[in-house]
Design a protein around this motif. Structure first.
Motif, short mmCIF file in Angstrom:
data_model
loop_
_atom_site.label_atom_id
_atom_site.label_comp_id
_atom_site.label_asym_id
_atom_site.label_seq_id
_atom_site.Cartn_x
_atom_site.Cartn_y
_atom_site.Cartn_z
N ASP A 1 0.84 -1.19 0.00
CA ASP A 1 0.00 0.00 0.00
C ASP A 1 0.88 1.25 0.00
O ASP A 1 2.03 1.22 0.46
CB ASP A 1 -0.89 0.03 1.24
CG ASP A 1 -1.99 -1.04 1.20
OD1 ASP A 1 -2.02 -1.81 0.22
OD2 ASP A 1 -2.79 -1.09 2.16
N GLN A 2 0.33 2.33 -0.51
CA GLN A 2 1.03 3.62 -0.47
C GLN A 2 0.43 4.47 0.65
O GLN A 2 -0.69 4.21 1.13
CB GLN A 2 0.90 4.32 -1.82
CG GLN A 2 1.73 5.58 -2.00
CD GLN A 2 3.20 5.38 -1.73
OE1 GLN A 2 3.65 5.58 -0.59
NE2 GLN A 2 3.94 4.96 -2.75
N ASP A 3 1.15 5.49 1.09
CA ASP A 3 0.66 6.34 2.17
C ASP A 3 1.33 7.70 2.09
O ASP A 3 2.40 7.87 1.48
CB ASP A 3 0.93 5.69 3.54
CG ASP A 3 -0.02 6.17 4.62
OD1 ASP A 3 -0.86 7.06 4.32
OD2 ASP A 3 0.07 5.68 5.76
N PHE A 4 0.71 8.71 2.69
CA PHE A 4 1.28 10.05 2.80
C PHE A 4 0.54 10.78 3.91
O PHE A 4 -0.33 10.20 4.58
CB PHE A 4 1.18 10.80 1.47
CG PHE A 4 -0.24 11.11 1.03
CD1 PHE A 4 -0.77 12.38 1.19
CD2 PHE A 4 -1.03 10.13 0.44
CE1 PHE A 4 -2.07 12.67 0.77
CE2 PHE A 4 -2.32 10.42 0.02
CZ PHE A 4 -2.84 11.68 0.20
N ARG A 5 0.88 12.04 4.16
CA ARG A 5 0.24 12.81 5.21
C ARG A 5 -0.41 14.07 4.63
O ARG A 5 0.01 14.56 3.57
CB ARG A 5 1.23 13.19 6.31
CG ARG A 5 1.74 11.98 7.10
CD ARG A 5 2.61 12.41 8.27
NE ARG A 5 2.95 11.27 9.12
CZ ARG A 5 4.05 10.54 9.00
NH1 ARG A 5 4.93 10.83 8.05
NH2 ARG A 5 4.27 9.52 9.81
N ILE A 6 -1.41 14.57 5.35
CA ILE A 6 -2.14 15.77 4.94
C ILE A 6 -2.08 16.76 6.09
O ILE A 6 -2.48 16.44 7.21
CB ILE A 6 -3.60 15.45 4.60
CG1 ILE A 6 -3.66 14.38 3.51
CG2 ILE A 6 -4.36 16.71 4.16
CD1 ILE A 6 -5.05 13.77 3.33
N ARG A 7 -1.57 17.97 5.80
CA ARG A 7 -1.48 19.00 6.84
C ARG A 7 -2.35 20.20 6.44
O ARG A 7 -2.26 20.70 5.32
CB ARG A 7 -0.03 19.46 7.03
CG ARG A 7 0.11 20.56 8.11
CD ARG A 7 1.54 20.71 8.56
NE ARG A 7 2.41 21.15 7.48
CZ ARG A 7 3.75 21.02 7.49
NH1 ARG A 7 4.34 20.44 8.53
NH2 ARG A 7 4.48 21.43 6.48
N VAL A 8 -3.18 20.64 7.39
CA VAL A 8 -4.06 21.79 7.18
C VAL A 8 -3.65 22.88 8.16
O VAL A 8 -3.52 22.62 9.37
CB VAL A 8 -5.54 21.41 7.37
CG1 VAL A 8 -6.43 22.63 7.16
CG2 VAL A 8 -5.92 20.29 6.40
N THR A 9 -3.48 24.10 7.64
CA THR A 9 -3.03 25.24 8.45
C THR A 9 -4.04 26.36 8.34
O THR A 9 -4.55 26.64 7.25
CB THR A 9 -1.65 25.73 7.97
OG1 THR A 9 -0.73 24.64 7.98
CG2 THR A 9 -1.14 26.85 8.86
N ASP A 10 -4.34 27.02 9.48
CA ASP A 10 -5.28 28.15 9.43
C ASP A 10 -4.51 29.47 9.34
O ASP A 10 -3.28 29.50 9.29
CB ASP A 10 -6.24 28.11 10.62
CG ASP A 10 -5.58 28.36 11.97
OD1 ASP A 10 -4.43 28.87 12.01
OD2 ASP A 10 -6.20 28.03 13.00
N ARG A 11 -5.23 30.57 9.35
CA ARG A 11 -4.62 31.89 9.14
C ARG A 11 -3.82 32.37 10.35
O ARG A 11 -3.10 33.38 10.25
CB ARG A 11 -5.69 32.90 8.77
CG ARG A 11 -6.29 32.64 7.39
CD ARG A 11 -7.16 33.76 6.89
NE ARG A 11 -7.55 33.53 5.52
CZ ARG A 11 -6.82 33.85 4.46
NH1 ARG A 11 -5.65 34.45 4.64
NH2 ARG A 11 -7.23 33.58 3.24
#
Length: 841
Positions: free
Chosen positions: A605-615
């Motif tokens: 399987d493949q994998d990665f990360r998701i980062r969300v940043t606010d103001r």
């Protein structure tokens, strides 16, 4: 069991276990004291999760009850006007929710016992056969079709149907062998097997249509296992005869679509026929078509033809009327098709003539119904997964208004190990009678495949026709949300889901450089990887148009291709400005797929990360695999004599939809209303490649529309509008809720009542309410008409003296002839003097 309040039904406990709450308005005129009552809700393990203690005096907006939950006292249980039940602890935190759909959540966890919708339900079921009169099948066909022949000696049988003329769309019937059908293309029969739930109804209608197979075998009984399961849960389910279009025949898929619609028309006839077994028992406002193989392609053509009064089958054919009175007497249709299910469908075997460009043929697009696509990785018949292109075309966005909601939702299940034929009990395994039969060593058993089919189609029916929200997670992410007791829990399934409400950050369909999708603006950059926009299909060599179905990409959408050779690569959309209110969205969504490496049959399987940043630079990072696996593409099934893969078709890449709840980000400090950037971080594996599409904000629970205003509303001459001031109980609850939500409440909600002559159906209607140029969201029905809320009194002023009308997604609007009254007196006398200064304690 039915609970009534002032002779108005408010709660119904049905034999299926469903709990239905009626939206109602309460004017506060209940007797004092209210009669005592009790409510106990048990979890799957039998423990009592919630129990009422005593009744309290009612108020305008909701009924309150003191309750105990798991042995400890909670301050209030609130029955909101829109239905359901909410439990708040003394501090104001909501600790339990019993939704209007009957689902119980305790501190955010669903503890409802979710029965497998593929198992037998509580309804008794009657098995019936219907057929055209005068059929006399030859001996070679009689054993297969004798069920339809048995109706011949019963003149006047209420299950006798009629014949239809398909000559305008298909030149001939198939030839079953040495002997012919006992009818011609001019008298094709309406034959079928139907399962009818006992009870008064009306019941939703589900119609199954088989695909192409040898006409020497009757394919119609192949879906009775599905009909039996669905009927036992309250659905009329029919499987229809299209065998006369099977065999050595092509260019017949338009005719298949018409046969499906004519069967629905037959149920409409019976529903209106005095004394018929189905009189008044077919809910024609809730219809679903299900097709397998060529029948799966035909359902999308049926959804197109359903809206037409005539069509031109090919560039050289004459126009075929669909008005029921001319030509071949087909139609009229215009049925309320709420959903389409395609099982391992073909695609583009029929291309209709464009209604706009009469010298061009086009691809059919699902535009006005929700769509479910099911296909197996071991399909040895419809090998290249052409339904994937139909899925991508379905429910398209409007380039001129990217915020315009779609007319429905769509979902896809790609089932590892499932083949083509096992969905039909009569077909055996794939290519069983050919020179190169399927090697079934790596194919799931027929029983497991059919158990899965019962579960997924049953869940689709419960969601779409019964509004049971419990099944959403299974439909959207079966790999992790399937209850362990269900047979489908052991299966590997890649799934996709698109909600009707969405706001794209990137569609990847724009030409030129990588960019955000309007109205959203942002800056795209990447580092440590190769990133490029591609079309997710390869052109077919030697043709001016068309795509190569043998390649690993075979979709109908743009996408992003990324490849990295060392950890630390990233792709980012920053400086985001959505330019619209995003408060209604609850999910960050994207779909991602791992392509196969040439010459490599299997891989991890493949994998990665998701980062969300606010103001404010607060951010949170999640791992993609926590929201859906990205498996290596499965191999196609081997064929015997000689062994080898089918047509040298490459291993198909099918994307997985990842849906990250914004609540997860919010709980970790991110202001989800002020998102500044979304980053994809490729730091889990040292190298790899992925294809990505449809980066968007989406909804957690879709808003489904299934009813139109009652017909009497066309004749409304006047509508009165009333706005009642809330009593002190409303203010108390407003303050109570504000404590829990950290909201400073400066005004109470204003209830606007439109009194109408006929009750609105309990579900939200498919008509939008407009007052002048203002659309009124979220209106609901109650016994005396409909009502909606405004959160600011200043919103009333622009509505004064404006016409009131109802506008459907498609079709003619309904003008009531009434105008919104001037409520200046209300604003001055009530709001100004009584409620203007209500604030949180």
């Amino acid at each position: 069991m039915i609970f009534k309040r002032q002779d108005v039904e408010v709660i119904r406990l049905q034999t299926t276990g469903d709990i239905a709450f009626a939206p109602f308005y309460q004017d506060g005129n209940l007797p004092d004291p209210v009669a005592a009552g009790e409510l106990v809700v048990h979890g799957p393990d039998g423990r009592a999760l919630l129990a009422s203690r005593q009744e309290a005096k009612d108020s305008v907006a909701a009924m309150e009850t003191d309750v105990a939950m798991r042995g400890r006292f909670c301050a209030k249980a609130v029955f909101p006007p829109l239905g359901g039940l909410r439990i708040f602890e003394p501090g104001g935190t909501m600790v339990a929710l019993l939704s209007p759909m009957g689902d119980l959540l305790v501190r955010g966890q669903d503890v409802s016992a979710i029965p497998n919708p593929g198992t037998a339900g509580d309804f008794g079921v009657d098995a019936c056969v219907y057929a055209a009169p005068g059929l006399d099948y030859p001996l070679r066909l009689y054993d297969q079709y004798r069920d339809f022949d048995l109706l011949v000696p019963i003149p006047g049988s209420q299950w006798q149907t009629r014949s239809i003329d398909l000559s305008g769309t298909c030149p001939r019937l198939s030839i079953p062998g040495a002997e012919s059908w006992p009818f011609t293309i001019f008298q094709a029969p309406i034959n079928g097997l139907v399962r009818v739930p006992r009870g008064p109804g009306p019941h939703p209608l589900i119609v199954f249509a088989h695909g192409n197979h040898t006409p020497l075998e009757n394919s119609t009984p192949g879906y009775l296992y599905l009909c039996d399961a669905l009927a036992s849960r309250g659905f009329i389910a029919a499987t229809i005869d299209v065998n006369f279009l099977n065999g050595d025949i092509d260019s017949e898929n338009a005719a298949r679509a018409l046969v499906q619609l004519e069967h629905v028309k037959q149920f409409q006839i019976w529903n209106q026929e005095p004394g018929h077994r189905l009189e008044g028992k077919v809910d024609l406002s809730r219809i679903v078509l299900v097709g397998h193989s060529r029948g799966g392609e035909a359902v999308i053509h049926a959804s197109m033809l359903n809206r037409l009064d005539s069509f031109k089958p090919t560039l050289t054919d004459p126009v075929v009327p669909l008005d029921g009175v001319s030509g071949q007497l087909l139609g009229p249709y215009h049925f309320a098709l709420k959903g389409l299910v395609a099982i391992a469908p073909t695609d583009n075997q029929y291309r209709p003539v464009s209604p706009v460009l009469p010298l061009a043929q086009i691809q059919t697009v699902v535009e006005h119904a929700s769509y479910l696509l099911i296909h197996g990785t071991k399909d040895a018949d419809v090998v290249p997964f052409p339904g994937y292109q139909a899925y991508d075309r379905a429910l398209p966005y409007d380039l001129n208004d990217m915020q315009d909601p779609a007319s429905g939702f769509k979902a896809l299940h790609w089932i590892y190990g499932a083949n083509h034929n096992y969905f039909n009990t009569e077909w055996g395994y794939d290519r069983q009678r050919s020179l190169r039969p399927q090697d079934i060593a790596d194919v799931m058993s027929q029983a497991v495949q059919q158990d899965y089919a019962k579960s997924v189609i049953g869940a689709w029916a419960q969601i779409h026709l019964r509004r049971r929200s419990s099944y959403w997670d299974f439909l959207r992410l079966p790999a992790s949300a399937t209850p362990r007791a269900w047979p489908a829990a052991a299966l590997q399934i890649v799934s996709q889901y698109h909600d009707r409400e969405r706001l794209w950050i990137q569609t990847f369909d724009e030409s030129g450089a990588l960019q955000s999708t309007r109205p959203v603006t942002g800056v795209v950059d990447f580092a440590g990887l190769a990133a490029r926009r591609i079309f997710l299909a390869f052109p077919k060599i030697g043709t001016a148009s068309g795509f190569d179905s043998t390649r690993y990409l075979f979709q109908h959408s743009g996408g992003l291709s990324v490849e990295w050779t060392s950890a630390g690569a990233r792709y980012r959309v920053s400086d985001l400005d959505f330019h619209v209110d995003t408060s209604r969205f609850q999910v960050l969504s994207l779909r991602v797929g791992q392509p196969a490496t040439p010459g490599r049959a299997t891989g991890p399987d493949q994998d990665f990360r998701i980062r969300v940043t606010d103001r404010d630079a607060r951010h949170w990072t999640v791992q993609a695999s926590s929201f859906g696996a990205l498996p290596y593409p499965d191999q196609y099934s081997a064929l015997l004599n000689p062994p080898g893969r089918i047509d040298t078709c490459e291993q198909k890449m099918v994307m997985q939809t990842l849906r990250i709840p914004l609540s997860v980000l919010q709980a970790n400090g991110v202001d989800v209303q002020r998102i500044r950037s979304v980053e994809l971080l490729f730091n889990v594996t040292d190298k790899g490649g992925l294809c990505i599409d449809d980066l968007q904000l989406s909804m957690k629970e879709p808003v489904m529309s299934s009813h139109s205003p009652p017909s009497s509303w066309h004749h409304i001459q006047a509508v009165t509008v009333e706005n009642l001031a809330p009593d002190p109980g409303d203010v108390r609850k407003l303050l109570h809720l504000a404590d829990g939500d950290h909201v400073r409440a400066k005004r109470v909600v204003h209830h606007v009542i439109l009194h109408l002559p006929e009750r609105m159906p309990m579900e939200s209607t498919s008509y939008a309410l407009w007052i002048g140029t203002h659309r009124m969201p979220g209106y609901v029905g109650f016994p005396g008409g409909i009502r909606f809320r405004l959160h600011d009194a200043s919103q009333l002023t622009p509505l004064y003296n404006q016409p009131i009308r109802f506008v459907p997604d498609h079709g003619a609007e309904l003008v009531t002839g009434a105008r919104f009254p001037d409520l200046s007196h209300y604003l001055t006398e009530v709001v100004g003097h009584r409620w203007q200064h209500v604030v949180r304690r």
